[in-house]
Design an enzyme around this catalytic site. Structure first.
Site, PDB file in Angstrom:
ATOM      1  N   ILE A 142       0.848  -1.184   0.000  1.00  0.00           N
ATOM      2  CA  ILE A 142       0.000   0.000   0.000  1.00  0.00           C
ATOM      3  C   ILE A 142       0.886   1.237   0.000  1.00  0.00           C
ATOM      4  CG2 ILE A 142      -1.882   1.215   1.138  1.00  0.00           C
ATOM      5  CD1 ILE A 142      -2.556  -1.632   0.076  1.00  0.00           C
ATOM      6  N   LYS A 143       0.724   2.073  -1.015  1.00  0.00           N
ATOM      7  CA  LYS A 143       1.555   3.273  -1.147  1.00  0.00           C
ATOM      8  C   LYS A 143       0.954   4.421  -0.346  1.00  0.00           C
ATOM      9  CE  LYS A 143       3.630   4.476  -5.018  1.00  0.00           C
ATOM     10  NZ  LYS A 143       3.839   4.836  -6.453  1.00  0.00           N
ATOM     11  N   ILE A 144       1.793   5.013   0.485  1.00  0.00           N
ATOM     12  CA  ILE A 144       1.389   6.145   1.310  1.00  0.00           C
ATOM     13  C   ILE A 144       2.395   7.271   1.117  1.00  0.00           C
ATOM     14  CG2 ILE A 144       0.959   6.958   3.662  1.00  0.00           C
ATOM     15  CD1 ILE A 144       0.242   4.095   4.429  1.00  0.00           C
TER      16      ILE A 144
END
EC number: 2.2.1.2
Length: 374
Positions: A142-144
């Site tokens: 998950i890209k944050i």
């Protein structure tokens, strides 16, 4: 029988994982993604709103799902969620053998939270959970975005056992904060009883955009020799980030987590397509070779590497002193490093938001067209 390209294979053998900075349903269904695994040593994929916006403009491969979503009457936000998570889920399945062969290190596919929530920690954590559950694959990241608020979210998401790709890092100061957020997340995950060996993370450090902004300011500088510094700051900045990474792995704090099964958060070189035509088209690949890193490349850069890239071992570890001098010289030429990285973060986040809005509009138009024909 397919064979790996010798240049991409040499990069992989030097300890750099090659990830493709692109994804579309056509790549998946046509077999192109599998072909890149077999011939270009590609072991993962990164996505962002810009990539999905471009993919969704080619409506053909998405027509059937768009028709179904139109019939169901879903709103555009939900439609984007369903379309993008399906692509990422199917890409995860393509990379599942790589994931297994590398003990979970590679075979990774990234999907980004809604960039409009990048300065809202609670909203980011909530969406990260939803994305991870919807994709439902162990090899998803998950890209944050690494905003100040994003740091809190990164810690919280890792603490829940969800693997994270920290994106949009430009500054060395922010990178240190990212490493601290990652370590804190692992410490909390351990306390909560999660198996640390199953939690993976990369930190996406942007490269070419640093040169674009620094070089623009150097061109406006009246300082003698400013022009000689063009095209040097991006590599210097990234190389010093790798020094911070290796220093972090030489701490008691990390050793305690490693003893509990934790994996390093690998530096990922992002924005590695050369934007200045005066610079070599493989500059941000062959200039950033070191063990335990990832380079995510647009296809054009990947093919340039395959065609004429020259990999000559580690090009980072011996360049720390030179890199320090380059950034010092850039500062002496009147370029404010802190202002550069603040500008890049703000502009980068806005680009993601603009692409997200473009993606929403593309899907909205497609849904309206399908609704009008049913």
């Amino acid at each position: 029988m397919t064979e790996q390209n010798q240049n991409t294979q040499a990069l992989a053998e030097a300890g750099v994982s090659i990830w493709l900075d692109d994804l579309s349903r056509h790549r998946i269904t046509s077999g192109n993604l599998q072909e890149l695994i077999q011939t270009r040593s590609v072991t993962g994929v990164t996505t962002n709103p810009s990539i999905f916006a471009a993919a969704l403009k080619d409506g053909g491969p998405y027509r059937e799902q768009l028709q179904e979503l139109a019939r169901e009457g879903v709103d555009v936000e939900r439609a984007v969620f369903e379309l993008t998570t399906r692509d990422v889920r199917e890409a995860c399945d393509v990379f599942a053998p790589v994931h297994q062969q590398t003990d979970g290190v590679d075979g990774r596919v990234s999907i980004e939270v809604d960039p409009r929530s990048a300065r809202e920690a609670e909203a980011t954590v909530s969406e990260a959970r939803e994305l991870a559950a919807a994709v439902g694959r162990d090899n998803v990241l998950i890209k944050i975005p690494a905003t100040t608020e994003g740091l809190e979210a990164i810690t919280a998401v890792l603490a829940e056992g969800i693997s994270v790709n920290v994106t949009l890092i430009f500054s060395l100061t922010r990178y240190r904060e990212v490493l601290n957020a990652w370590l804190l997340g692992l410490e909390q995950a351990l306390a909560a009883g999660h198996a640390l060996k199953d939690i993976h993370s990369v930190a996406s450090f942007f490269v070419s955009r640093v040169d674009t902004e620094v070089d623009r300011r150097l061109d406006a500088s009246s300082s003698p020799g400013a022009g000689d510094l063009r095209g040097l700051a991006g590599l210097a900045n990234a190389r010093l980030a790798y020094r911070i990474f290796t220093d972090t792995l030489d701490t008691e704090r990390w050793r305690l987590l490693a003893d509990a099964g934790a994996r390093p958060q690998r530096p990922l070189w992002a924005s590695t397509g050369t934007k200045d035509p005066a610079l070599p088209d493989t500059l941000y690949v062959t200039g950033l070779v070191a063990p335990g890193t990832v380079n995510t490349m647009p296809e054009k850069t990947l093919e340039a590497l395959a065609d004429h890239g020259v990999v000559q071992g580690d090009t980072i570890s011996s360049a720390y002193e030179t890199s320090d001098r380059i950034l010092d010289s850039v500062g002496h030429a009147g370029v404010d490093y802190q202002d550069v990285v603040r500008t890049l973060e703000d502009e980068g986040l806005q680009k993601f938001v603009d692409s997200w809005q473009e993606l929403l509009q593309t899907v909205r138009t497609a849904l309206d067209q399908h609704r009008s024909t049913t």
